[in-house]
Design an enzyme around this catalytic site. Structure first.
Site, PDB file in Angstrom:
ATOM      1  N   ASP A  78      -4.145 -28.327  58.590  1.00  0.00           N
ATOM      2  CA  ASP A  78      -5.197 -29.316  58.797  1.00  0.00           C
ATOM      3  C   ASP A  78      -6.277 -29.140  57.730  1.00  0.00           C
ATOM      4  O   ASP A  78      -7.063 -28.206  57.768  1.00  0.00           O
ATOM      5  CB  ASP A  78      -5.780 -29.124  60.201  1.00  0.00           C
ATOM      6  CG  ASP A  78      -6.946 -30.061  60.471  1.00  0.00           C
ATOM      7  OD1 ASP A  78      -7.240 -30.906  59.599  1.00  0.00           O
ATOM      8  OD2 ASP A  78      -7.559 -29.934  61.543  1.00  0.00           O
TER       9      ASP A  78
ATOM     10  N   GLU B  65     -13.832 -12.642  31.412  1.00  0.00           N
ATOM     11  CA  GLU B  65     -14.305 -11.253  31.579  1.00  0.00           C
ATOM     12  C   GLU B  65     -15.217 -11.229  32.798  1.00  0.00           C
ATOM     13  O   GLU B  65     -16.357 -11.653  32.723  1.00  0.00           O
ATOM     14  CB  GLU B  65     -15.131 -10.806  30.377  1.00  0.00           C
ATOM     15  CG  GLU B  65     -14.475 -10.943  29.032  1.00  0.00           C
ATOM     16  CD  GLU B  65     -15.515 -10.769  27.907  1.00  0.00           C
ATOM     17  OE1 GLU B  65     -16.298  -9.812  27.930  1.00  0.00           O
ATOM     18  OE2 GLU B  65     -15.534 -11.618  27.014  1.00  0.00           O
TER      19      GLU B  65
ATOM     20  N   GLU C 276     -17.664  -9.699  35.537  1.00  0.00           N
ATOM     21  CA  GLU C 276     -18.579  -8.600  35.848  1.00  0.00           C
ATOM     22  C   GLU C 276     -18.913  -8.657  37.332  1.00  0.00           C
ATOM     23  O   GLU C 276     -18.922  -9.728  37.933  1.00  0.00           O
ATOM     24  CB  GLU C 276     -19.859  -8.724  35.011  1.00  0.00           C
ATOM     25  CG  GLU C 276     -19.579  -8.538  33.525  1.00  0.00           C
ATOM     26  CD  GLU C 276     -20.782  -8.803  32.633  1.00  0.00           C
ATOM     27  OE1 GLU C 276     -20.786  -8.286  31.507  1.00  0.00           O
ATOM     28  OE2 GLU C 276     -21.703  -9.545  33.043  1.00  0.00           O
TER      29      GLU C 276
ATOM     30  N   GLU D 136     -20.967  -1.474  33.181  1.00  0.00           N
ATOM     31  CA  GLU D 136     -21.788  -2.454  32.472  1.00  0.00           C
ATOM     32  C   GLU D 136     -23.212  -1.938  32.291  1.00  0.00           C
ATOM     33  O   GLU D 136     -23.542  -0.831  32.669  1.00  0.00           O
ATOM     34  CB  GLU D 136     -21.766  -3.797  33.209  1.00  0.00           C
ATOM     35  CG  GLU D 136     -20.809  -4.814  32.587  1.00  0.00           C
ATOM     36  CD  GLU D 136     -21.128  -5.130  31.121  1.00  0.00           C
ATOM     37  OE1 GLU D 136     -22.277  -4.930  30.693  1.00  0.00           O
ATOM     38  OE2 GLU D 136     -20.200  -5.584  30.413  1.00  0.00           O
TER      39      GLU D 136
ATOM     40  N   GLU E   3     -17.208  -3.986  34.635  1.00  0.00           N
ATOM     41  CA  GLU E   3     -16.378  -5.061  34.082  1.00  0.00           C
ATOM     42  C   GLU E   3     -14.959  -4.542  33.946  1.00  0.00           C
ATOM     43  O   GLU E   3     -14.746  -3.405  33.529  1.00  0.00           O
ATOM     44  CB  GLU E   3     -16.909  -5.500  32.708  1.00  0.00           C
ATOM     45  CG  GLU E   3     -16.042  -6.567  32.037  1.00  0.00           C
ATOM     46  CD  GLU E   3     -16.622  -7.088  30.723  1.00  0.00           C
ATOM     47  OE1 GLU E   3     -17.841  -7.351  30.654  1.00  0.00           O
ATOM     48  OE2 GLU E   3     -15.855  -7.220  29.759  1.00  0.00           O
TER      49      GLU E   3
ATOM     50  N   HIS F  27     -17.749 -14.404  30.986  1.00  0.00           N
ATOM     51  CA  HIS F  27     -17.482 -15.027  29.684  1.00  0.00           C
ATOM     52  C   HIS F  27     -16.058 -15.563  29.705  1.00  0.00           C
ATOM     53  O   HIS F  27     -15.159 -14.895  30.218  1.00  0.00           O
ATOM     54  CB  HIS F  27     -17.586 -13.984  28.561  1.00  0.00           C
ATOM     55  CG  HIS F  27     -18.940 -13.351  28.452  1.00  0.00           C
ATOM     56  ND1 HIS F  27     -19.156 -12.172  27.769  1.00  0.00           N
ATOM     57  CD2 HIS F  27     -20.146 -13.734  28.944  1.00  0.00           C
ATOM     58  CE1 HIS F  27     -20.436 -11.856  27.836  1.00  0.00           C
ATOM     59  NE2 HIS F  27     -21.058 -12.784  28.548  1.00  0.00           N
TER      60      HIS F  27
ATOM     61  N   ARG G 182     -24.672 -12.751  19.593  1.00  0.00           N
ATOM     62  CA  ARG G 182     -24.328 -12.863  21.006  1.00  0.00           C
ATOM     63  C   ARG G 182     -25.363 -13.614  21.822  1.00  0.00           C
ATOM     64  O   ARG G 182     -25.296 -13.628  23.042  1.00  0.00           O
ATOM     65  CB  ARG G 182     -24.157 -11.453  21.607  1.00  0.00           C
ATOM     66  CG  ARG G 182     -22.858 -10.787  21.236  1.00  0.00           C
ATOM     67  CD  ARG G 182     -22.788  -9.368  21.782  1.00  0.00           C
ATOM     68  NE  ARG G 182     -21.585  -8.700  21.272  1.00  0.00           N
ATOM     69  CZ  ARG G 182     -20.456  -8.550  21.971  1.00  0.00           C
ATOM     70  NH1 ARG G 182     -20.384  -8.967  23.202  1.00  0.00           N
ATOM     71  NH2 ARG G 182     -19.414  -7.959  21.415  1.00  0.00           N
TER      72      ARG G 182
ATOM     73  N   GLU H 207     -15.790 -17.806  22.574  1.00  0.00           N
ATOM     74  CA  GLU H 207     -16.214 -17.205  23.837  1.00  0.00           C
ATOM     75  C   GLU H 207     -17.377 -18.020  24.405  1.00  0.00           C
ATOM     76  O   GLU H 207     -18.459 -18.033  23.826  1.00  0.00           O
ATOM     77  CB  GLU H 207     -16.662 -15.757  23.609  1.00  0.00           C
ATOM     78  CG  GLU H 207     -17.146 -15.056  24.861  1.00  0.00           C
ATOM     79  CD  GLU H 207     -17.833 -13.722  24.573  1.00  0.00           C
ATOM     80  OE1 GLU H 207     -18.652 -13.652  23.628  1.00  0.00           O
ATOM     81  OE2 GLU H 207     -17.557 -12.750  25.299  1.00  0.00           O
TER      82      GLU H 207
ATOM     83  N   ARG I 123     -20.182 -18.203  26.938  1.00  0.00           N
ATOM     84  CA  ARG I 123     -20.857 -17.083  27.594  1.00  0.00           C
ATOM     85  C   ARG I 123     -21.665 -17.477  28.837  1.00  0.00           C
ATOM     86  O   ARG I 123     -22.224 -16.625  29.514  1.00  0.00           O
ATOM     87  CB  ARG I 123     -21.770 -16.380  26.587  1.00  0.00           C
ATOM     88  CG  ARG I 123     -20.980 -15.811  25.409  1.00  0.00           C
ATOM     89  CD  ARG I 123     -21.894 -15.276  24.314  1.00  0.00           C
ATOM     90  NE  ARG I 123     -22.756 -14.203  24.758  1.00  0.00           N
ATOM     91  CZ  ARG I 123     -22.379 -12.927  24.891  1.00  0.00           C
ATOM     92  NH1 ARG I 123     -21.140 -12.586  24.605  1.00  0.00           N
ATOM     93  NH2 ARG I 123     -23.233 -12.017  25.308  1.00  0.00           N
TER      94      ARG I 123
HETATM   95  P1  ADP Z   1     -16.230  -8.719  24.658  1.00  0.00           P
HETATM   96  O1  ADP Z   1     -16.252  -8.166  23.283  1.00  0.00           O
HETATM   97  O2  ADP Z   1     -16.854 -10.069  24.734  1.00  0.00           O
HETATM   98  O3  ADP Z   1     -16.770  -7.762  25.693  1.00  0.00           O
HETATM   99  P2  ADP Z   1     -13.639  -8.178  25.865  1.00  0.00           P
HETATM  100  O4  ADP Z   1     -12.899  -7.267  24.972  1.00  0.00           O
HETATM  101  O5  ADP Z   1     -14.300  -7.584  27.059  1.00  0.00           O
HETATM  102  O6  ADP Z   1     -14.680  -9.000  24.968  1.00  0.00           O
HETATM  103  O7  ADP Z   1     -12.686  -9.360  26.387  1.00  0.00           O
HETATM  104  C1  ADP Z   1     -12.001 -10.181  25.507  1.00  0.00           C
HETATM  105  C2  ADP Z   1     -11.075 -11.095  26.289  1.00  0.00           C
HETATM  106  O8  ADP Z   1     -10.538 -12.062  25.373  1.00  0.00           O
HETATM  107  C3  ADP Z   1      -9.869 -10.383  26.904  1.00  0.00           C
HETATM  108  O9  ADP Z   1      -9.648 -10.869  28.205  1.00  0.00           O
HETATM  109  C4  ADP Z   1      -8.723 -10.802  25.968  1.00  0.00           C
HETATM  110  O10 ADP Z   1      -7.445 -10.802  26.583  1.00  0.00           O
HETATM  111  C5  ADP Z   1      -9.151 -12.194  25.603  1.00  0.00           C
HETATM  112  N1  ADP Z   1      -8.467 -12.759  24.433  1.00  0.00           N
HETATM  113  C6  ADP Z   1      -7.918 -12.129  23.377  1.00  0.00           C
HETATM  114  N2  ADP Z   1      -7.306 -13.007  22.559  1.00  0.00           N
HETATM  115  C7  ADP Z   1      -7.456 -14.236  23.110  1.00  0.00           C
HETATM  116  C8  ADP Z   1      -7.040 -15.557  22.770  1.00  0.00           C
HETATM  117  N3  ADP Z   1      -6.337 -15.811  21.670  1.00  0.00           N
HETATM  118  N4  ADP Z   1      -7.377 -16.564  23.614  1.00  0.00           N
HETATM  119  C9  ADP Z   1      -8.083 -16.348  24.722  1.00  0.00           C
HETATM  120  N5  ADP Z   1      -8.515 -15.133  25.088  1.00  0.00           N
HETATM  121  C10 ADP Z   1      -8.211 -14.089  24.305  1.00  0.00           C
HETATM  122 MG    MG Z   2     -17.729 -11.086  26.351  1.00  0.00          MG
HETATM  123 MG    MG Z   3     -19.689  -7.634  29.868  1.00  0.00          MG
HETATM  124 MG    MG Z   4     -16.353  -7.705  27.755  1.00  0.00          MG
END
Ligand code: ADP
Ligand code: MG
Ligand code: MG
Ligand code: MG
Ligand code: MG
Length: 440
Positions: free
Chosen positions: A51, A129, A131, A185, A192, A241, A312, A329, A331
């Protein structure tokens, strides 16, 4: 052997006693219908009816009969359940009794948007990502008391936090996640855990599973895990992110070794499209009243609508890796969002940018928070909406995102925002009492 008999054999081999059929409501909250394993064959062949009218923003009373059809690829045993009463889950698609997909199902909206991109030859990958905070349970109730005093990348915050994080990672791994990294974090008690990017449908499913598994494991350790965007004033909030890339013919379509920054035309148009719709995407990516308390200067969260390959502080950052890891990315999203709708809105905006070959503004290479307001104005840098009712207004005026979501979802999002805002607006908050009770 048919796909269904293979699945049934697996369920039997795993000694599963109960099956949870999961789906998400408009706000991205998991809903479950539990069935005994005996009913698995029926569920896998015909679907199970439920439902829908009892679920917020889902279906009206007069169209309440809905059908859940399990997506076979999402089968996972819940690792924290005891072996004698083993539970598995499937994530399901929601259908009307006549067999047509239910347009109020967020997973369907994402699938539809992915199919449109696929017609142009693109697959959409996301890497969210997440958190979150781990807070103490006090007298059996969640609190906002820190569980540890660790900081960014601290090696051993406290044994408990380390252990809980490890338990969460083990559970997620058993459920099929490929965990890439985890760390403490910036804020106390904030963590994270990153998992490998993939097709946006799979990673949206992963976000929902991640939240549910993390909360469960935390609770088993007498802690409360929260994905609330800004649980404590004065320290960082929790973001989600979203790393995004498009692939075409098995290659990363955002990468072009022959341009000065090695970013392709597609990536530039995609960025431009997302920036154009940033205000309305905010309604989806930041869906609570509290989300907007994270989107303020000073806490690593974005405020200004700009992109940058290097800093950033921008809404969209282009991380340094190139080749197959080339990505943008976004954010702004926070982990309270509905990942299906969030990814669908980002993709629709990016694809529109590609179709119309929109050019992004210049890369904001300076720290935007250090610019004066006049400098930002000169650089045409606008700001994200400051509250839920404003972002909701932008969404309602955004034809692209509204048509991506369809009338059902758009209407439900509108009434949810209005109700939530009205309740918040008319409540007297502790801040007001503190400011005015004795002054007047
Ligand atoms: P940050 O430097 O922002 O903290 P992280 O290393 O924590 O980044 O996370 C990076 C994320 O991006 C991971 O989940 C990774 O798998 C992802 N990632 C890597 N390559 C690609 C891609 N080509 N497309 C989408 N996401 C990607
Ligand atoms: Mg990030
Ligand atoms: Mg973070
Ligand atoms: Mg990160
Ligand atoms: Mg990292």
């Amino acid at each position: 052997m048919s796909e269904i008999s293979r699945m049934l054999e697996r369920i039997e081999k795993d000694k599963v006693k109960f099956i949870r059929l999961q789906f998400s409501d408009i706000q991205g909250q998991i809903k479950n219908v539990a069935i005994p394993a005996m009913q698995a064959e029926k569920a896998l062949t015909q679907g199970i009816s439920f439902d829908g009218s009892s679920i917020e923003g889902f279906a009206r009373i007069e169209e309440s009969d809905m059908l859940l059809k399990p997506d076979h690829t999402t089968y996972a045993v819940l690792p924290w359940r005891p072996e004698e009463s083993r539970v598995a889950r499937f994530i399901c698609d929601v259908y009307r009794p006549d067999g047509t997909p239910f347009e109020g199902d967020p997973r369907y909206i994402l699938k539809k948007t992915l199919a449109e991109a696929a017609e142009m030859g693109y697959t959409f990958n996301t890497g969210p990502e997440l958190e979150f905070f781990l807070f103490k349970m006090i007298n059996g109730k969640p609190s906002i008391e820190f569980q540890d005093q660790g900081g960014y990348f601290d090696l051993a915050p406290t044994d408990l936090a380390e252990n809980v994080r490890r338990d969460i990672i083990l559970a997620l791994t058993e459920m099929g996640f490929e965990i890439e990294a985890s760390h403490h974090e910036v804020a106390e008690s904030q963590h994270e855990i990153d998992f490998k990017y993939g097709d946006a449908l799979k990673t949206a499913d992963n976000v929902v599973t991640f939240r549910f598994a993390t909360k469960t494991i935390a609770l088993l350790n007498n802690l409360h895990a929260t994905f609330m965007a800004k649980p404590v004033y004065g320290i960082n909030g929790s973001g989600m992110h979203v790393n995004c890339s498009l692939f075409k013919d098995g290659k990363n379509a955002f990468f072009d070794p022959d341009t000065p920054n090695q970013l392709s035309r597609d990536s530039q148009h995609f960025i431009a499209g997302v920036l154009n719709h940033a205000k309305s995407i905010t309604r989806i990516a930041n869906p609570t009243v509290n989300s907007y308390k994270r989107l303020v200067p000073g806490y690593e969260a974005p405020v200004y609508i700009a992109w940058s390959a290097s800093n950033r502080t921008a809404l969209i950052r282009v991380p340094a890796p190139r080749g197959s890891s080339t990505r943008i990315e976004l954010r702004s999203p926070d982990p309270t969002c509905n990942p299906y709708l969030t990814f669908a809105s980002i993709l629709a905006a990016g694809i529109e940018g590609i179709k119309n070959e929109i050019e992004p503004p210049a890369d904001a290479s300076k720290n935007i928070f250090h610019m004066t307001e006049a400098e930002r104005k000169q650089a045409h840098i606008d700001t994200l909406p400051g509250d839920l009712i404003t972002s909701n207004r932008y969404l309602m005026e955004d034809d692209l995102i509204c048509s991506t979501f369809g009338e059902h979802v758009t209407g439900a999002l509108n009434s949810i925002a209005e109700m939530e805002w009205d309740s918040y607006r008319t409540t007297v908050h502790p801040w007001e009492v503190e400011q005015y009770l004795t002054r007047y």
